[in-house]
Design an enzyme around this catalytic site. Structure first.
Site, mmCIF file in Angstrom:
data_model
loop_
_atom_site.group_PDB
_atom_site.id
_atom_site.type_symbol
_atom_site.label_atom_id
_atom_site.label_comp_id
_atom_site.label_asym_id
_atom_site.label_seq_id
_atom_site.Cartn_x
_atom_site.Cartn_y
_atom_site.Cartn_z
ATOM 1 C CG LEU A 189 -1.758 1.250 1.465
ATOM 2 C CD1 LEU A 189 -2.794 1.424 0.349
ATOM 3 C CD2 LEU A 189 -2.458 1.189 2.832
ATOM 4 N N GLY A 204 2.335 7.994 2.338
ATOM 5 C CA GLY A 204 2.308 7.036 3.430
ATOM 6 C C GLY A 204 0.908 6.970 3.999
ATOM 7 N N GLY A 233 25.151 0.335 31.889
ATOM 8 C CA GLY A 233 26.080 0.269 30.759
ATOM 9 C C GLY A 233 25.948 -1.005 29.953
ATOM 10 C CD GLU A 243 0.136 -3.497 10.026
ATOM 11 O OE1 GLU A 243 -1.095 -3.478 10.156
ATOM 12 O OE2 GLU A 243 0.805 -4.540 9.969
ATOM 13 C CB SER A 271 1.781 7.237 17.948
ATOM 14 O OG SER A 271 2.485 6.077 18.332
#
Length: 394
Positions: free
Chosen positions: A135, A141, A350, A373, A376
């Site tokens: 897609l 996007g 560390g 997909e 956020s």
């Protein structure tokens, strides 16, 4: 029925006993088959196609595909459980299993014709064939209705021209589901989905991306240079492609929520083990309140994300609208997953920055889950639009 989602903690959410069975299968496969190769696969970016084929023998490549099409015939509870267990060992491998199941295979199962299902699903569900779903494009996007890839009718078929990028299995796939524009930009019903097999003239697997994390999961661009496909390879009606894609992404976001949970679970368990074994100032790290509070928050966030993810899976199982809850699950699980992995590195100190220890890889892998997909920010948009519709303002 069994009211247990994990070996250690009970939940009021009732799930089938098959969830425990699938958990054990996925856990054993991940520990025995995947774990010995995790470091090598990550460092070399080698795509373990042979392991994905083998995963098909365990029923992991067609988990929710009915048995009549060669799948395991299970539901989204089992699917979520499998991805969590795989992700706890290697996020990259789990990502490939998830993309194969929920995107390409899922698109053909939910929207394909009976002939298409019988032709492709047995090979995909068995792992004989690997699937890709195309897609995303370089310039579109989240703005998918403005895609540049176009399909034009020619005779009894279609000519498809364009380019897709960030395609999981873009090089190694045996079958691709490609969404192309068949109408004006940003018009309603302006896209259509097509099935394209590997080796079709004009289908050009391109450059493999060199990624921060998820390095063993193949990501590449795919070129389409006047690819001709017969109309029988069209999925559904002309113009339904974008609507189909949004439904596929609803299920795919549950996949990413489960993947986030798996990676975060792996990081939490590694940090917990280290905190019990490492001593500072004469006592184990876990006995220091600062570390104990970190672990408490991590455990709480994992539990909350798990419940939200299984709520989305429940809605998917019973055929109810899942857009809001899949977006919520994906958004929350991925964001707290980043936080949990960050805290795991911090607990290791560390050593958390060293590749000899596992948490630096979890830290790199988890970030993709806030992007793939739908970012956020896109999840916030999806959720807010659904709320607006609920109150009559959408």
């Amino acid at each position: 029925m069994q009211a247990v989602l994990t070996e250690k903690e009970g939940f009021s959410l009732e799930v089938p006993e098959t969830v425990r069975q699938v958990q054990e299968i996925a856990r054993r496969f991940a520990q025995d088959k995947v774990l010995p190769h995790v470091r090598e696969l990550d460092e070399t970016q080698r795509f373990p196609l042979e392991l994905l084929r083998e995963a098909g023998n365990y029923g992991l490549m067609g988990i929710f595909i009915p048995q009549e099409y060669g799948g395991a015939g299970l539901g989204y509870y089992e699917y979520v459980a499998a991805i969590i267990e795989l992700g706890a060992v290697d996020g990259a491998f789990a990502l490939s299993v998830a993309a194969h199941n929920s995107l390409c295979t899922g698109h053909i199962y939910y929207h394909g014709s009976e002939e298409q299902r019988r032709k492709y699903l047995p090979k995909l569900a068995s792992g004989e064939w690997l699937g890709a779903w195309a897609l995303t494009e370089p310039n579109t996007g989240s703005d998918a209705s403005n895609m540049d890839t176009v399909a034009v009718r020619e005779g009894d078929g279609w000519i498809i021209t364009g380019q897709k990028n960030f395609i999981t299995h873009g090089i190694s796939a045996d079958v691709y589901v490609v969404i192309a524009r068949t109408g004006d930009r940003r018009a309603s019903r302006n896209a259509t989905a097509f099935i394209i097999e590997k080796g079709t003239p004009g289908l050009i697997p391109g450059k493999k991306e060199d990624k921060l994390g998820m390095r063993a999961s193949e990501t590449a661009w795919v070129g389409l240079d006047r690819v001709w496909v017969p109309d029988t390879q069209r999925i559904g009606e002309v113009g339904e492609g974008f609507h189909q894609a949004m439904q596929v992404l609803d299920g795919g976001r549950i996949s990413i929520a489960a993947l986030s949970l798996g990676i975060a679970k792996g990081a939490y368990e590694a940090a917990l083990k280290y905190a019990k074994e490492r001593t500072q100032f004469g006592k184990a790290l876990i006995e220091h309140q600062a570390i104990a509070f970190k672990l408490a928050d991590m455990a709480m966030e994992l539990a909350a994300a798990e419940l939200l993810t299984y709520k989305a899976a429940y809605l998917k199982n019973i055929g109810q609208p899942v857009t809001r809850y899949s977006a919520m699950a994906k958004y929350y699980a991925s964001e707290v997953g980043v936080k949990i992995c960050n805290e795991a590195v911090q607990i290791f100190g560390g050593y958390g920055y060293i590749k000899d220890y596992p948490v630096e890889k979890y830290y790199r892998d988890i970030k993709l889950c806030t992007i793939g997909e739908g970012t956020s920010e896109i999840q916030q948009l999806v959720i807010s639009r659904d709320i607006l519709r609920e109150v009559g303002l959408g």
